[in-house]
Design an enzyme around this catalytic site. Structure first.
Site, PDB file in Angstrom:
ATOM      1  N   THR A 407      43.282  39.259  41.891  1.00  0.00           N
ATOM      2  CA  THR A 407      43.309  38.116  40.990  1.00  0.00           C
ATOM      3  C   THR A 407      42.022  37.325  41.145  1.00  0.00           C
ATOM      4  O   THR A 407      41.242  37.561  42.071  1.00  0.00           O
ATOM      5  CB  THR A 407      44.566  37.268  41.315  1.00  0.00           C
ATOM      6  OG1 THR A 407      45.703  38.094  41.131  1.00  0.00           O
ATOM      7  CG2 THR A 407      44.716  36.034  40.485  1.00  0.00           C
ATOM      8  N   THR A 425      44.713  37.669  36.336  1.00  0.00           N
ATOM      9  CA  THR A 425      45.125  38.726  37.263  1.00  0.00           C
ATOM     10  C   THR A 425      45.351  40.064  36.578  1.00  0.00           C
ATOM     11  O   THR A 425      45.613  40.100  35.372  1.00  0.00           O
ATOM     12  CB  THR A 425      46.449  38.298  37.961  1.00  0.00           C
ATOM     13  OG1 THR A 425      46.837  39.285  38.921  1.00  0.00           O
ATOM     14  CG2 THR A 425      47.582  38.109  36.966  1.00  0.00           C
ATOM     15  N   GLU A 444      51.402  44.283  36.697  1.00  0.00           N
ATOM     16  CA  GLU A 444      52.017  42.970  36.940  1.00  0.00           C
ATOM     17  C   GLU A 444      53.525  43.044  37.130  1.00  0.00           C
ATOM     18  O   GLU A 444      54.125  42.187  37.779  1.00  0.00           O
ATOM     19  CB  GLU A 444      51.691  42.027  35.785  1.00  0.00           C
ATOM     20  CG  GLU A 444      51.494  40.599  36.197  1.00  0.00           C
ATOM     21  CD  GLU A 444      50.254  40.424  37.051  1.00  0.00           C
ATOM     22  OE1 GLU A 444      50.386  39.868  38.146  1.00  0.00           O
ATOM     23  OE2 GLU A 444      49.166  40.867  36.629  1.00  0.00           O
ATOM     24  N   ASP A 447      55.556  42.379  40.228  1.00  0.00           N
ATOM     25  CA  ASP A 447      55.911  41.030  40.696  1.00  0.00           C
ATOM     26  C   ASP A 447      57.397  40.726  40.485  1.00  0.00           C
ATOM     27  O   ASP A 447      57.886  39.690  40.943  1.00  0.00           O
ATOM     28  CB  ASP A 447      55.072  39.959  39.979  1.00  0.00           C
ATOM     29  CG  ASP A 447      53.704  39.778  40.626  1.00  0.00           C
ATOM     30  OD1 ASP A 447      53.445  40.392  41.669  1.00  0.00           O
ATOM     31  OD2 ASP A 447      52.893  39.010  40.073  1.00  0.00           O
ATOM     32  N   SER A 471      55.280  34.484  39.086  1.00  0.00           N
ATOM     33  CA  SER A 471      53.901  34.508  39.592  1.00  0.00           C
ATOM     34  C   SER A 471      53.724  33.476  40.692  1.00  0.00           C
ATOM     35  O   SER A 471      54.378  32.431  40.690  1.00  0.00           O
ATOM     36  CB  SER A 471      52.939  34.185  38.450  1.00  0.00           C
ATOM     37  OG  SER A 471      51.626  34.048  38.944  1.00  0.00           O
ATOM     38  N   SER A 472      52.810  33.788  41.620  1.00  0.00           N
ATOM     39  CA  SER A 472      52.423  32.800  42.637  1.00  0.00           C
ATOM     40  C   SER A 472      51.215  32.002  42.177  1.00  0.00           C
ATOM     41  O   SER A 472      50.798  31.058  42.855  1.00  0.00           O
ATOM     42  CB  SER A 472      52.040  33.513  43.936  1.00  0.00           C
ATOM     43  OG  SER A 472      53.098  34.305  44.377  1.00  0.00           O
ATOM     44  N   GLY A 493      45.303  35.740  45.606  1.00  0.00           N
ATOM     45  CA  GLY A 493      45.815  36.015  46.945  1.00  0.00           C
ATOM     46  C   GLY A 493      47.278  36.399  47.025  1.00  0.00           C
ATOM     47  O   GLY A 493      47.900  36.242  48.070  1.00  0.00           O
ATOM     48  N   GLY A 494      47.852  36.874  45.907  1.00  0.00           N
ATOM     49  CA  GLY A 494      49.262  37.266  45.944  1.00  0.00           C
ATOM     50  C   GLY A 494      50.122  36.075  46.313  1.00  0.00           C
ATOM     51  O   GLY A 494      49.808  34.929  45.978  1.00  0.00           O
TER      52      GLY A 494
HETATM   53  N1  GLU Z   1      50.255  39.038  40.606  1.00  0.00           N
HETATM   54  C1  GLU Z   1      50.238  37.942  41.484  1.00  0.00           C
HETATM   55  C2  GLU Z   1      50.903  36.736  40.875  1.00  0.00           C
HETATM   56  O1  GLU Z   1      50.904  36.575  39.690  1.00  0.00           O
HETATM   57  C3  GLU Z   1      48.862  37.552  41.865  1.00  0.00           C
HETATM   58  C4  GLU Z   1      48.244  38.577  42.679  1.00  0.00           C
HETATM   59  C5  GLU Z   1      47.050  38.071  43.388  1.00  0.00           C
HETATM   60  O2  GLU Z   1      46.798  36.919  43.459  1.00  0.00           O
HETATM   61  O3  GLU Z   1      46.317  38.841  43.910  1.00  0.00           O
HETATM   62  O4  GLU Z   1      51.387  35.939  41.581  1.00  0.00           O
END
Ligand code: GLU
Length: 590
Positions: A407, A425, A444, A447, A471-472, A493-494
């Site tokens: 992302t 992302t 995606e 997630d 999503s984070s 950063g997930g």
């Molecule tokens: N797919 C994740 C999200 O939407 C983000 C992944 C990432 O930040 O690397 O939360």
């Protein structure tokens, strides 16, 4: 009324001076439109303009748009179109994004939810095979994980809303770089050269991706020049025809065909792609100290978590706080918040998400009294019961969905004081690894929770037809007590985004760090039972020691994957911060 700009030759502007000589000049009849400087700030905004993003070439592209009089939204589109080329591991037009836009004249903030959707044929068992959930890597690399690409629709909707520059001009820098070639960065090259990464990424399995990233079987080397004419052509179609240059039968068919390839073909079809809609939403905002914190509402976790953590932190801090007290309060605030967000946050258009309740001061008071012993696994709270509305915790089963890093985040303040926080992302590094028309498709949908139920209870974030995965991503704007824009931030950063962005808010606004200092400081992520501490960064070893002494289970991390890009408004002007873990910069408009 929208203004169009005089077109001159941008290729001469020196924006691309980091590149090798062009491999091939664009044909003259295709010559790219270019922008003329035309800065027009609002008289009462004296702080200037700035862009912070993950690559200097993308930042330059955005600055060229700003200096031609474009708005923060115009610049964000130009920045992101370049990132899709030079940072393909992180995002692109095959993925999705959330954008917050603050319009200074009206004082309004608007959220563009460009989150990918599941196909209309999907159901809760999307990632179940023979009664068991797929492992993450198989799901990641399957056609099943691809959601409807939605970034171009977001570009269109946002530009329609508050774009000032000519649409086609926004793609000039990216098209030019795609056609003449860009210099491969060390980070991109390191990813491709890593054996560990190569065994899971499967870029090699897809002939188009393999030819692009591993020409003659060798990973692209840092410093070499790579062109991407297919991406250039795709952007030219978007520049010429608007979003129909992307959402048309030819492109949709090309995407659907690649999604339908093995392993585990997906069912995203032409109709899913052609009917994608950006949702325009109100931000989720809450009060904290003298500030208002706004971020994206569900399906993003941003608004919930970036309000919960600072507010719980304050409630957990003793009056005379030591450094250890501050650390403990930050860790416990995260543990409580992660447990809640894992349980409740999902696509609010499909399931009930108590987002406002979770940031209600009365719930936060109650939740702060529920701190778990360091050795305990934090459980979700019950905002329904705390607010006297009947218990809600049993509504869902326990969710521990993971998501992995791929992302990017863009922060912009323009010359009129408007702001954009955009996190974009394709989910995992290089997304789904399947490349079509010069861009990578996302994964995606991983997630979503893979297991749709836990102990017979459904999960809020289980897959469903047309649903948006949780999503984070936390693109965040903070306003001061006069309602003026004060801070713009966000990170990739997930699921650790939650912690990276919260560290930034507390670091800058509570601990007095500059945006750059806080970006450089150790990350501390407290999701679940273990606290991960980045001991390779300043403050990390000391934090790990203190947390161990306090009884927490500490996992030492030798490096995190944050990419925080921040702009702080100060009395003297704008102060930027770019995360040293990535290749970004924060640059003010001269
Ligand atoms: N797919 C994740 C999200 O939407 C983000 C992944 C990432 O930040 O690397 O939360």
């Amino acid at each position: 009324m929208k203004r169009c700009f005089v077109l001159i030759a941008l290729a001469l502007s020196g924006v691309f001076s980091g590149c090798q000589p062009p491999a091939q000049e664009p044909r003259s009849e295709d010559a790219l439109p270019v922008l003329e400087a035309n800065i027009q700030g609002t008289a009462d905004w004296t702080k200037g303009a700035m862009i912070a993003a993950a690559d200097p070439r993308a930042v330059d592209a955005g600055l060229s748009i700003l200096s031609a009089g474009g708005s923060a939204i115009d610049a964000a589109i130009a920045v992101h179109a370049v990132l899709g080329l030079v940072e393909p591991q992180s995002s692109g037009i095959g993925g999705g994004a959330f954008m917050l836009y603050y319009d200074r004249a009206s004082g309004e903030t608007t959220v563009f939810d460009g989150r990918e959707t599941a196909p209309m044929t999907a159901d809760k068992n999307l990632f179940m095979q023979d009664g068991a959930p797929l492992d993450f890597v198989s799901a990641w690399q399957s056609g099943l994980s691809v959601g409807t690409p939605s970034t171009v629709a977001l570009y269109g909707r946002a530009h329609e809303f508050a774009g000032r520059a000519d649409w086609a001009s926004l793609f000039v820098p990216a098209i030019s770089l795609a056609e003449t070639g860009f210099v491969v960065s060390p980070r991109l090259s390191d990813f491709l050269a890593s054996d560990r990464f190569r065994t899971v990424s499967r870029l090699d399995d897809h002939p188009v991706s393999a030819a692009y990233f591993y020409p003659l079987g060798q990973p692209l080397a840092a410093g070499t020049v790579r062109d991407n004419p297919a991406y250039g052509q795709t952007l030219r179609a978007i520049a010429d025809r608007g979003i129909e240059g992307f959402y048309n039968l030819d492109v949709a068919r090309a995407i659907a065909e690649v999604v339908a390839e093995p392993p585990l073909p997906g069912r995203l079809d032409i109709k899913d792609i052609m009917s994608y809609e950006v949702k325009v939403r109100a931000p989720l905002c809450g009060a904290w100290r003298t500030y208002e914190i706004c971020s994206a509402p569900p399906p993003s976790s941003g608004g919930v978590v970036q309000n919960m953590i600072p507010n719980l932190y304050d409630r957990l801090l003793p009056a005379e706080a030591s450094d250890a007290d501050r650390l403990r309060a930050f860790v416990d605030a995260q543990r409580l918040t992660y447990a809640d967000r894992d349980h409740y946050v999902a696509d609010g258009d499909q399931v009930q998400v108590p987002a406002d309740d979770l940031i209600d001061p009365a719930y936060l008071d109650a939740r702060a009294g529920e701190v778990f012993a360091p050795s305990a696994f934090p459980r979700p709270g019950d905002p329904g019961r705390a607010l006297g509305r009947g218990s809600m915790v049993g509504m869902w089963g326990q969710d521990q969905t993971v998501d992995s890093p791929g992302t990017t985040h863009i922060s912009i303040i323009d010359q009129d004081g408007n702001a954009v926080a955009m996190t974009a992302t394709i989910e995992s590094p290089f997304g789904n690894a399947r490349m079509v028309n010069g861009f990578l498709l996302n994964n995606e949908l991983t997630d979503f929770a893979f297991l749709p139920e836990k102990a017979t209870l459904p999960l809020a974030n289980a897959p469903a037809a047309g649903k948006r995965p949780r999503s984070s991503m936390s693109p965040t704007l903070v306003f001061d007590d006069a309602g003026q824009i004060h801070l713009v931030t966000g990170s990739p950063g997930g699921s650790s985004i939650v912690a990276y962005v919260a560290k930034t808010l507390l670091g800058v606004l509570a601990w007095g760090d500059t945006p750059q200092e806080v970006a450089e400081s150790a990350n501390i992520i407290a999701r679940g039972q273990t606290v991960r501490v980045e001991v390779s960064r300043q403050g990390g070893p000391e934090a790990a020691r203190i947390l161990r002494e306090l009884g927490y289970t500490v996992a030492e991390s030798q490096g995190e994957i944050s990419g925080v890009h921040t702009i702080l408004v100060t009395d003297q002007g704008l102060l930027g911060g770019a995360d040293p873990r990535r290749e970004g910069v924060a640059v003010a408009l001269e």
